[in-house]
Design a protein around this motif. Structure first.
Motif, PDB file in Angstrom:
ATOM      1  N   LEU A 272      -3.327   0.750   8.902  1.00 58.93           N
ATOM      2  CA  LEU A 272      -3.661   1.864   8.018  1.00 58.93           C
ATOM      3  C   LEU A 272      -2.392   2.620   7.628  1.00 58.93           C
ATOM      4  O   LEU A 272      -2.229   2.994   6.453  1.00 58.93           O
ATOM      5  N   ALA A 273      -1.497   2.848   8.573  1.00 60.94           N
ATOM      6  CA  ALA A 273      -0.245   3.534   8.255  1.00 60.94           C
ATOM      7  C   ALA A 273       0.545   2.757   7.208  1.00 60.94           C
ATOM      8  O   ALA A 273       1.152   3.336   6.299  1.00 60.94           O
ATOM      9  N   GLY A 274       0.528   1.426   7.318  1.00 62.32           N
ATOM     10  CA  GLY A 274       1.210   0.603   6.327  1.00 62.32           C
ATOM     11  C   GLY A 274       0.595   0.733   4.950  1.00 62.32           C
ATOM     12  O   GLY A 274       1.309   0.812   3.937  1.00 62.32           O
ATOM     13  N   ARG A 275      -0.736   0.772   4.892  1.00 64.56           N
ATOM     14  CA  ARG A 275      -1.402   0.918   3.598  1.00 64.56           C
ATOM     15  C   ARG A 275      -1.106   2.292   2.987  1.00 64.56           C
ATOM     16  O   ARG A 275      -0.877   2.425   1.788  1.00 64.56           O
ATOM     17  N   MET A 276      -1.116   3.326   3.838  1.00 63.87           N
ATOM     18  CA  MET A 276      -0.815   4.669   3.338  1.00 63.87           C
ATOM     19  C   MET A 276       0.644   4.771   2.877  1.00 63.87           C
ATOM     20  O   MET A 276       0.950   5.446   1.891  1.00 63.87           O
ATOM     21  N   ALA A 277       1.551   4.105   3.588  1.00 63.29           N
ATOM     22  CA  ALA A 277       2.955   4.122   3.183  1.00 63.29           C
ATOM     23  C   ALA A 277       3.118   3.498   1.809  1.00 63.29           C
ATOM     24  O   ALA A 277       3.858   4.022   0.949  1.00 63.29           O
ATOM     25  N   GLU A 278       2.446   2.396   1.574  1.00 63.16           N
ATOM     26  CA  GLU A 278       2.551   1.730   0.268  1.00 63.16           C
ATOM     27  C   GLU A 278       2.077   2.655  -0.849  1.00 63.16           C
ATOM     28  O   GLU A 278       2.716   2.747  -1.912  1.00 63.16           O
TER      29      GLU A 278
END
Length: 527
Positions: A272-278
């Motif tokens: 989820l953190a990766g998706r939010m970072a993108e």
């Protein structure tokens, strides 16, 4: 039947006369007077008690479990009795007077006794339970000190039933976390408080076992219970919780989904953190800020709330949620290798409103991810005016950022803030400093109080800081404060009850409280 009993045939007639009034019996002789009614009631009471047959004795309760912890030293036991019996006294005109407030010292005594590993003196357990019943803030420490004996007593007195809900519940001690059958039985059949305590114990023993235990009944739990169970995973949160939390993103409760997303965003390596970072990196960069045009299904599943609160624009609301959930580690590369302080100092082409929105989101991210480097950058120099802070002018947000710093650094930052700006804006910041306030922080508080007195400041505006200082200041500061006590005295002003009289009284109370706290700690020290 005696003379005092004349006119009343039985107990029911006497009760009826008391309820309807003796006036209705006037004309029936002396029995209609209130005095005769009371005489008859006394006589009937003796007769009824004498005529009672002894009831069958109930079963004797099992003895209280033995508590292996040592009792406090004798002086400390006497002090606890004094604190439990103490009452805060107010001076004339609503002033507190110069005497220490014993009710405010009781939590400190309980905390210190807990640190030493003592148990409550047996004779004082009932008074301790009464105090905990009246004050919910005392309950965790009071129940820990009362231990098994407190729970044993709570089962015998309905007034203390709160104790059975405050710890492991009324079923006694929790099963050993390695006893799989016992754990499963209590998890399936226990009260909610028992299950929360069990989940915490399992989590402390083996963090990965907690989500596995939750998964066994998750589908049948109530929404409010799912939310509280999920919130308990904050303690010991790790990458091992990600599969369970990722599945909770599809929960039927919006609050559960939001909590799961918040916990996942506190794990910088989560999917989820990766998706939010993108998403966040697509909106913010050296070229400026371009907030999302819509809140799509993917954002909703990852915990983004679509509808903003009153007064907030939709796109700014969505942008803030994306940035606060993105790992802070993604920003240096996006800004060409700059560090947090340099990134925070950059101007935002779109204007001050977008800058404030972006910085507020970074503050929330720093708190959530416990990132000290970003917290330092967003706090800025303590000597700078709060309104000119690089990240936020909000003292509430600054207090949260300070909590991510090491204890010593936090105290030093607040000490410098007080020296630059005084105490009027430091109350919230002092609240997150480790007790006791020692060294530079303690000196800064004492000096600022003295400066406020000398400047003729309105003294009542510092009553909150004074109360906090009584609980938190290092007792070693009592000597320096005695000098201020003498300096604050003004016979003329004292007679009129003005500011100087208040300051003198407040300093006297502060000194007396610090000396009492020092005595308490000395009494609790093992022989």
């Amino acid at each position: 039947m005696g003379k005092a009993d004349e006119g009343y045939g039985d107990w029911e007639e006497l009760v009826g006369a008391a309820l309807l009034g003796t006036d209705r019996r006037r004309g029936r002789g002396p029995a209609g007077s209130p005095q005769a009614l009371l005489d008859a009631a006394a006589l009937h009471t003796v007769r009824r008690r004498a005529g009672l047959r002894p009831a069958e004795a109930g079963p004797r309760p099992e003895p209280a479990p033995r508590d292996p912890r040592p009792a406090p030293p004798a002086a400390a036991r006497q002090r606890l009795a004094q604190l439990l019996a103490g009452r805060a006294g107010a001076g004339s005109g609503g002033r507190r007077g110069a005497a220490p407030d014993l009710t405010e010292l009781l939590p400190q005594w309980l905390a210190a006794a807990g640190r030493h590993g003592y148990r409550a003196p047996a004779a004082l357990v009932p008074a301790l339970l009464d105090a905990a019943r009246a004050r919910t803030d005392l309950r965790p420490q009071a129940l820990a000190l009362a231990g098994a004996r407190g729970l044993w007593l709570a089962r015998l007195n309905p007034d203390w039933r709160f104790a059975l809900r405050g710890g492991a519940g009324g079923a006694g001690e929790l099963p050993d976390v390695t006893d799989r059958a016992g754990v499963e039985r209590l998890w399936q059949e226990g009260l909610f408080a028992e299950r929360v305590a069990l989940l915490g114990a399992v989590r402390a023993h083996d963090p990965a076992s907690a989500p596995r235990l939750l998964a066994t009944t998750w589908a049948t739990e109530r929404a409010e219970d799912r939310l509280m169970f999920l919130d308990s995973l904050r303690v010991g949160l790790s990458e091992g919780d990600e599969p369970f939390l990722e599945a909770a993103l599809g929960d039927r409760s919006r609050n559960v989904r939001a909590t799961a997303a918040e916990l996942l965003s506190a794990l910088p390596g989560s999917a989820l953190a990766g998706r939010m970072a993108e998403r966040a990196l697509a909106c913010v960069g050296p070229e400026g800020v371009s907030p999302p045009a819509e809140c799509d299904a993917g954002m909703l599943r990852d915990g983004v709330v679509r509808n903003p609160p009153a007064g907030r624009g939709e796109r700014a609301w969505w942008l803030g949620q994306l940035v606060e959930a993105a790992p802070l580690s993604c920003w240096p590369e996006r800004f060409g290798g700059l560090g947090p302080a340099e990134i925070v100092a950059l101007p935002v082409a779109e204007g001050e409103a977008w800058r404030e929105e972006l910085h507020a989101a970074w503050c929330r991210a720093a708190v959530r991810q416990r990132d000290a480097r970003w917290s330092r950058a967003l706090l800025g120099a303590p000597s700078a005016p709060p309104a000119a802070g690089p990240g936020t002018a909000s003292l509430a947000e600054r207090a949260k950022l300070l909590e991510t710093l090491p204890d010593g650094e936090r105290a030093e930052w607040v000490a410098q803030f007080i020296r630059a700006h005084g105490l009027s804006e430091a109350f919230q910041l002092l609240g997150v400093c480790v007790v006791p306030w020692a060294g530079a922080l303690g000196r800064a508080v004492v000096d600022a109080l003295d400066c406020a007195r000398e400047a003729g400041s309105y003294p009542w505006s510092f009553s909150g800081v004074m109360g906090l200082a009584e609980r938190c200041l290092d007792p070693a500061e009592a000597g320096r404060l005695e000098v201020l006590t003498a300096a604050a005295e003004d016979p003329v002003d004292a007679a009129s009850g003005g500011a100087a009289a208040y300051w003198a009284e407040a300093f006297q109370r502060l000194v007396a409280t610090l000396r009492l706290r020092a005595a308490m700690l000395s009494e609790l020290a093992p022989a």
